[in-house]
Design a protein around this motif. Sequence first.
Motif, short mmCIF file in Angstrom:
data_model
loop_
_atom_site.label_atom_id
_atom_site.label_comp_id
_atom_site.label_asym_id
_atom_site.label_seq_id
_atom_site.Cartn_x
_atom_site.Cartn_y
_atom_site.Cartn_z
N HIS A 195 4.88 1.06 -2.51
CA HIS A 195 4.19 1.93 -1.56
C HIS A 195 2.83 1.33 -1.18
N ARG A 196 2.30 1.80 -0.07
CA ARG A 196 0.89 1.56 0.24
C ARG A 196 0.06 2.48 -0.67
N VAL A 197 -0.94 1.93 -1.31
CA VAL A 197 -1.68 2.70 -2.31
C VAL A 197 -3.19 2.57 -2.06
N ALA A 198 -3.88 3.69 -2.09
CA ALA A 198 -5.34 3.71 -2.00
C ALA A 198 -5.92 3.62 -3.41
N VAL A 199 -7.00 2.88 -3.56
CA VAL A 199 -7.70 2.81 -4.84
C VAL A 199 -9.00 3.59 -4.72
N GLY A 200 -9.54 3.99 -5.86
CA GLY A 200 -10.76 4.77 -5.86
C GLY A 200 -11.99 3.94 -5.53
N HIS A 201 -13.00 4.61 -4.99
CA HIS A 201 -14.28 3.98 -4.68
C HIS A 201 -15.41 4.87 -5.19
N ASP A 202 -16.51 4.22 -5.59
CA ASP A 202 -17.67 5.02 -6.01
C ASP A 202 -18.50 5.40 -4.80
#
Length: 442
Positions: A195-202
């Motif tokens: 899948h296309r996956v978003a990662v977390g950001h601060d």
Amino acid sequence: MNELLDGLLSDAAARHGVMGAQLAVVMDGERAQAAAGVANAELGTPVTGETLFQIGSTTKLHTAALVLGLADAGLVELDRPVADRLPGPRLPPGPLRDVTPRHLLSMTSGLDNGPYADTGRGDDCVARYVDLLADVPPVFEPGEGFGYSNASTVVSGLLVERVTGATWDAALRDRLAAPLGLAHTVSLPEELPYHRVAVGHDAAGRVVRPWLLSRGLGPSGSTLCSTAADLAVLGQTLLDGGVAPGGVRLLSAEAVEATRTPHVEVEARWFAEQWCAGPYTKVWDGVAVYGHGGTNLGGSSTLVWIPERNAVLAVTANTPSQGYPFAEEVFGAVCSELLGLALPVREEPDAGLPVDASLYTGVYETCDTRYEVAERPGGIAVTTTSGGGGLTCDLLPLGGHRFWPSDDRLGGMHRWDVAFVPGRDGRAVRFMNGAFAARRTA
């Protein structure tokens, strides 16, 4: 509608410093969605409608739907003690042996929120997490109040496993995601490369490392990844009496009624006013709203449905620290533009309200946090200690045992009020840091 949503989402993301986000809206059966920003700032990967976000505690709605579906099938009795169905795990002793699935779903079990512990990657990791709870003192007896609890939902997840003979992940896939056609909802890390996956950001826009998925806490919100569009399908199913958009009946009318029936009042009322079997309920501009939100280190999401407007709203974001205020602004704009609703305005404290400090001063504790409430000139202050860190802030009176903290950091990623629960003599027996209950220990 898509063009309007694109503008609302992009503008709100820019104001809140959200790197990537999705919005899905269903009105009278018509669906629309929008996407904005990047899924990974280091790669410049754009967010699309199919990008998966970590959704956090919104997962609790999925677990609740599984339990209610098993009740429909006659495999779970909502008012029978869960201990009867869970041989093996060491549940807390005493009155909590009487906790029922209804208590678990409505956050009235009395279980502490529980430790944020990783119990490994094996198929028994949920049971191993529940084993940890035997050493955690309860906050109150079942049915005696409200206390948001990850641990409660993990126990629900273990109940699902024991009744179905499958892992929570497999039950979620086979009993919820497949019937609803949720092609972009997965819980296991080995599924994510497809899948296309978003990662977390601060808050500064930097990618959060490591990618952390604690499978033992999966039923409560540590692992599930989804899209705003898939969340909206679940919301529409609950809005439409348990019938999925494709015509599949997921839940009975009786089960859906349980998700709309308030079981308990919430003392700190900014984020919710009452809790049902799964979702919270609150009022926007005189209209009842149901839903749930969630945040973890990798993402944030909020799903609400509004029966009186025949509408569902879902939002995801990959800047968790801004997830809740971002969702609030997006929902406020959508409600104003499309539904004719105004969201509540944050209450202002009243320094002139009298505060009887003797009712509140003392020490309150959860398994991992200590709150010390002390008198100060004209009021009270709280010092919290957790994980080696601490914070002291004034509690500014709102009336009715409710206060607004002078420092929003008291609520972590939440920006909410706090409250005290009085005992029979008027002296507080619990401190509510928003949703989370801490028992008085001194």
